[in-house]
Design an enzyme around this catalytic site. Structure first.
Site, PDB file in Angstrom:
ATOM      1  N   HIS A  62     -84.144 -50.212   6.057  1.00  0.00           N
ATOM      2  CA  HIS A  62     -85.215 -50.657   5.326  1.00  0.00           C
ATOM      3  C   HIS A  62     -84.755 -52.105   4.898  1.00  0.00           C
ATOM      4  CE1 HIS A  62     -88.813 -51.407   2.826  1.00  0.00           C
ATOM      5  NE2 HIS A  62     -89.277 -50.365   3.543  1.00  0.00           N
ATOM      6  N   GLU A  82     -90.672 -43.569   7.476  1.00  0.00           N
ATOM      7  CA  GLU A  82     -91.088 -42.924   8.651  1.00  0.00           C
ATOM      8  C   GLU A  82     -90.691 -41.692   9.295  1.00  0.00           C
ATOM      9  OE1 GLU A  82     -93.743 -44.627   9.125  1.00  0.00           O
ATOM     10  OE2 GLU A  82     -93.316 -46.708   9.979  1.00  0.00           O
TER      11      GLU A  82
HETATM   12  N1  ACO Z   1     -80.211 -47.746  13.094  1.00  0.00           N
HETATM   13  C1  ACO Z   1     -79.032 -48.446  13.581  1.00  0.00           C
HETATM   14  N2  ACO Z   1     -78.659 -49.804  12.956  1.00  0.00           N
HETATM   15  C2  ACO Z   1     -79.449 -50.403  12.173  1.00  0.00           C
HETATM   16  C3  ACO Z   1     -80.589 -49.815  11.682  1.00  0.00           C
HETATM   17  C4  ACO Z   1     -80.895 -48.508  12.235  1.00  0.00           C
HETATM   18  N3  ACO Z   1     -82.288 -47.707  12.130  1.00  0.00           N
HETATM   19  N4  ACO Z   1     -81.240 -50.368  10.813  1.00  0.00           N
HETATM   20  C5  ACO Z   1     -80.486 -51.460  10.567  1.00  0.00           C
HETATM   21  N5  ACO Z   1     -79.512 -51.415  11.287  1.00  0.00           N
HETATM   22  C6  ACO Z   1     -78.339 -52.391  11.464  1.00  0.00           C
HETATM   23  C7  ACO Z   1     -78.609 -53.584  12.573  1.00  0.00           C
HETATM   24  O1  ACO Z   1     -78.367 -53.254  13.617  1.00  0.00           O
HETATM   25  C8  ACO Z   1     -77.662 -54.647  11.947  1.00  0.00           C
HETATM   26  O2  ACO Z   1     -76.403 -54.516  12.384  1.00  0.00           O
HETATM   27  P1  ACO Z   1     -75.572 -55.790  12.428  1.00  0.00           P
HETATM   28  O3  ACO Z   1     -75.460 -56.342  11.205  1.00  0.00           O
HETATM   29  O4  ACO Z   1     -74.413 -55.095  13.183  1.00  0.00           O
HETATM   30  O5  ACO Z   1     -76.377 -56.668  13.568  1.00  0.00           O
HETATM   31  C9  ACO Z   1     -77.712 -54.168  10.149  1.00  0.00           C
HETATM   32  O6  ACO Z   1     -78.158 -52.682  10.190  1.00  0.00           O
HETATM   33  C10 ACO Z   1     -78.764 -54.737   9.378  1.00  0.00           C
HETATM   34  O7  ACO Z   1     -79.942 -54.787  10.218  1.00  0.00           O
HETATM   35  P2  ACO Z   1     -80.960 -56.018   9.909  1.00  0.00           P
HETATM   36  O8  ACO Z   1     -81.985 -56.196  11.003  1.00  0.00           O
HETATM   37  O9  ACO Z   1     -80.533 -56.966   9.160  1.00  0.00           O
HETATM   38  O10 ACO Z   1     -81.948 -55.075   8.838  1.00  0.00           O
HETATM   39  P3  ACO Z   1     -83.392 -55.326   8.346  1.00  0.00           P
HETATM   40  O11 ACO Z   1     -83.397 -55.531   6.978  1.00  0.00           O
HETATM   41  O12 ACO Z   1     -83.779 -56.724   9.100  1.00  0.00           O
HETATM   42  O13 ACO Z   1     -84.413 -54.104   9.163  1.00  0.00           O
HETATM   43  C11 ACO Z   1     -85.624 -52.478   9.559  1.00  0.00           C
HETATM   44  C12 ACO Z   1     -84.984 -53.185   8.238  1.00  0.00           C
HETATM   45  C13 ACO Z   1     -86.233 -53.332  10.561  1.00  0.00           C
HETATM   46  C14 ACO Z   1     -86.623 -51.269   9.178  1.00  0.00           C
HETATM   47  C15 ACO Z   1     -84.400 -51.731  10.403  1.00  0.00           C
HETATM   48  O14 ACO Z   1     -83.554 -51.117   9.433  1.00  0.00           O
HETATM   49  C16 ACO Z   1     -84.989 -51.121  11.534  1.00  0.00           C
HETATM   50  O15 ACO Z   1     -84.999 -51.634  12.642  1.00  0.00           O
HETATM   51  N6  ACO Z   1     -84.973 -49.536  11.394  1.00  0.00           N
HETATM   52  C17 ACO Z   1     -85.375 -48.588  12.588  1.00  0.00           C
HETATM   53  C18 ACO Z   1     -86.993 -48.992  12.643  1.00  0.00           C
HETATM   54  C19 ACO Z   1     -87.799 -48.459  11.486  1.00  0.00           C
HETATM   55  O16 ACO Z   1     -87.494 -47.238  11.145  1.00  0.00           O
HETATM   56  N7  ACO Z   1     -88.931 -49.028  11.034  1.00  0.00           N
HETATM   57  C20 ACO Z   1     -89.746 -48.625   9.902  1.00  0.00           C
HETATM   58  C21 ACO Z   1     -89.245 -49.358   8.612  1.00  0.00           C
HETATM   59  S1  ACO Z   1     -90.252 -48.735   7.309  1.00  0.00           S
HETATM   60  C22 ACO Z   1     -92.102 -49.493   7.435  1.00  0.00           C
HETATM   61  O17 ACO Z   1     -91.911 -50.723   7.931  1.00  0.00           O
HETATM   62  C23 ACO Z   1     -93.177 -48.749   7.078  1.00  0.00           C
END
Ligand code: ACO
Length: 401
Positions: free
Chosen positions: A279, A338
């Site tokens: 998140h 989610e």
């Molecule tokens: N699985 C694997 N790796 C992940 C995940 C995940 N679910 N979430 C983040 N990471 C990793 C990224 O790849 C990144 O790795 P890196 O630094 O090696 O490149 C690191 O963690 C940081 O990720 P960010 O993109 O900076 O995280 P951000 O805060 O932008 O993203 C998000 C948050 C979009 C929710 C992300 O965690 C994600 O894509 N999760 C999966 C999709 C999801 O569940 N979405 C629903 C969110 S809740 C809502 O909106 C209601």
């Protein structure tokens, strides 16, 4: 294309820029930027707390009807009995879709348009049939939007299956009638209660992407229908509201707890994200996950509930969290809303394609409340950008390029 029909290539757009030499000032994704004050909800990402209009989410969501949550967000207090009856009645009276919107949904179903795109089209037309005075009354539009979003979702769902839409029943509450408009039958009380809990849990959540989109639109002096249409576009994306379907599909793909490690590790090896985890704001477990996990547990462990699926989901969650800790030790990736949305909505017998539209059914309460707040503030949202393109180009006639 640029004026005159000339094609601009990406190569010409990425020439070295003087701007690139300047100290970076961009906050990518606006991460950590506070863009407004709001009384609607507080997301405490460090402590893992969500407060909705004064209530901890775990206090509000298991008790409130959706109408009570709408009143709370709009008026900053719970309604008295008469006020609640009046809001229920007003929402019920706004549920029926204008005939032109039903025609539009029919056309969308015939063209195999997906449910979120169909909802975006329908919502964009929800001011049809209103007088000019009604169209410029934000309270009237807010009632229509909240009441008609579930009706549009349900009608499109049935039309895609060759079924007639079920006309709304104003005698039923908002949530029970949503389920009835999908299935054709009034739901048992525990199912309606499960959905009330879900909708209140997701009704508002700070400056999430779709809420921000709605507020940007309203800040220009535009109308509520335009704002909610933009919000639906933002909610559709898999990084926001589109995650629960894939999260459930992963649980089904895994099938038995022993396969969780193999399937999830393979996804991470391919660079995929595990849906339902991570998140932008929460650095600890999303408190909504606990509220929805408890609601799912009640549903899955009662009578005919699929207890095995519930246990499988818990095992998948535990394995996912362990793998994410191993692979991303510097980044705390915890369960988000989610993952248990997927499980709860599946337990309510909603098909996967209705998961994200049902999120919209709940979040439209927050969008309309934020729109009011933004309109009252009256300040245009207009951030800056840092120019990172080329400079000093000289015009070359097309025949010399
Ligand atoms: N699985 C694997 N790796 C992940 C995940 C995940 N679910 N979430 C983040 N990471 C990793 C990224 O790849 C990144 O790795 P890196 O630094 O090696 O490149 C690191 O963690 C940081 O990720 P960010 O993109 O900076 O995280 P951000 O805060 O932008 O993203 C998000 C948050 C979009 C929710 C992300 O965690 C994600 O894509 N999760 C999966 C999709 C999801 O569940 N979405 C629903 C969110 S809740 C809502 O909106 C209601």
């Amino acid at each position: 294309m640029v004026a005159g029909g000339t094609t601009m290539t990406w190569t010409t757009m990425t020439e070295p820029s003087h701007a690139a030499a300047k100290a970076p000032t961009v906050r990518a994704g606006l991460e950590g930027v506070v863009a407004a004050a709001t009384r609607l909800s507080e997301v405490d990402g460090a402590a893992g707390r969500l407060t909705i209009a004064g209530f901890p989410v775990e206090e509000l969501a298991p008790h409130a009807s959706f109408e009570e949550t709408v009143h709370l967000l709009w008026h900053d207090r719970l309604p008295g009995a008469d006020e609640l009856a009046q809001l229920r009645d007003e929402l019920a009276r706004h549920r029926a879709l204008p005939p032109a919107v039903l025609d539009l949904l029919q056309a969308a179903a015939a063209d195999r348009v997906g449910p979120m795109d169909a909802l975006r089209m329908a919502v964009g037309a929800l001011d049809l049939g209103l007088s000019p005075a009604e169209r410029s009354d934000p309270d009237r539009l807010a009632l229509r939007l909240i009441a008609a979003v579930p009706a549009a979702v349900a009608a499109h769902h049935r039309l895609t299956r060759g079924l007639e839409p079920v006309p709304p029943d104003p005698a039923l509450g908002h949530v029970a009638d949503y389920l009835r408009q999908i299935t054709g039958e009034a739901p048992p009380a525990d199912r309606a209660r499960g959905l009330e809990t879900y909708l209140s849990t997701v009704a508002d959540h700070g400056f999430n992407a779709s809420t921000f989109a709605a507020r940007v639109v309203v800040s220009t002096g535009s109308d509520l229908v335009s704002a909610v249409t933009a919000a639906i576009g933002a909610l559709k994306g898999p990084l926001h509201g589109g995650a629960p379907g894939p999260a459930l599909e992963t649980v089904f793909e895994i099938g038995v707890a022993e396969r969780a490690e193999e399937v999830l590790a393979a996804k991470l090896d391919r660079g995929e994200r595990l849906m339902g985890f991570g998140h932008r704001v929460y650095r600890v477990r999303d408190p909504r996950a606990d509220v929805l996990a408890a609601a799912a547990e009640r549903l899955f462990t009662a009578g005919s509930g699929d207890r095995e699926l519930y246990e499988l989901a818990r095992a998948v969650e535990a394995t996912a969290l362990r793998l994410l800790r191993e692979r991303k030790p510097d980044r705390r990736l915890e369960t988000n809303v989610e993952f248990y949305t997927a499980l709860l909505l599946h337990g309510l017998e909603l098909p996967v394609e209705l998961f994200t539209p049902t999120f919209a059914v709940g979040r439209v309460a927050g969008w309309t409340a934020h729109a009011r707040e933004q309109a009252a503030e009256g300040r245009l949202i207009r951030p800056l950008s840092e120019y990172a393109g080329a400079r000093g180009r000289r015009w070359v006639p097309v025949e010399e390029r």
